[in-house]
Design a protein around this motif. Sequence first.
Motif, PDB file in Angstrom:
ATOM      1  N   GLY A   1       0.790  -1.043   0.034  1.00 38.18           N
ATOM      2  CA  GLY A   1       0.101  -0.038   0.019  1.00 38.18           C
ATOM      3  C   GLY A   1       0.977   1.285  -0.123  1.00 38.18           C
ATOM      4  N   LEU A   2       2.054   1.070  -0.043  1.00 37.10           N
ATOM      5  CA  LEU A   2       2.891   2.259   0.111  1.00 37.10           C
ATOM      6  C   LEU A   2       3.114   3.131  -1.387  1.00 37.10           C
ATOM      7  N   ASP A   3       3.099   4.441  -1.324  1.00 32.75           N
ATOM      8  CA  ASP A   3       3.394   5.149  -2.562  1.00 32.75           C
ATOM      9  C   ASP A   3       4.823   4.946  -2.829  1.00 32.75           C
ATOM     10  N   GLU A   4       4.963   4.812  -4.300  1.00 32.02           N
ATOM     11  CA  GLU A   4       6.482   4.365  -4.750  1.00 32.02           C
ATOM     12  C   GLU A   4       7.283   5.721  -4.508  1.00 32.02           C
ATOM     13  N   ASN A   5       6.694   6.911  -4.564  1.00 28.89           N
ATOM     14  CA  ASN A   5       7.482   8.340  -4.427  1.00 28.89           C
ATOM     15  C   ASN A   5       7.392   8.659  -2.938  1.00 28.89           C
ATOM     16  N   SER A   6       7.048   7.982  -1.894  1.00 30.32           N
ATOM     17  CA  SER A   6       7.112   8.370  -0.567  1.00 30.32           C
ATOM     18  C   SER A   6       8.499   8.460   0.040  1.00 30.32           C
TER      19      SER A   6
END
Length: 116
Positions: A35-40
């Motif tokens: 569920g993590l954003d790739e650009n986090s």
Amino acid sequence: MTLFGSDLAPYIALILLGFLPSEIWRWMALVVGRGLDENSEILIWVRAVATATLAAVVAKLAFFPAGALATLPLGWRIGAFLAGVAVYWIGRRSVLFGVLAAELVIVGGALWLGLT
């Protein structure tokens, strides 16, 4: 004949002590990171740490090699590194192609210099 007294004992130990413990962490990362954003920020940091670790390992292998790699002159090792980087960029950032190119230069250099 027991299982651990056979010729398969090193392979079983490698799977049980080397492969499975790291595989568990990979699967956990897959589940947690889904569920993590790739650009986090956290993934950018993780990518930077992984890149720095890989760069340190490659530098150690090139400048302070052990074993058979130490018999190859520094120029050949640096040339293999540069060839790997060049093929990596030419081959659309393919790590496989970069590694294969560097290995070809190292093996070719060892054969050419008669070190094998």
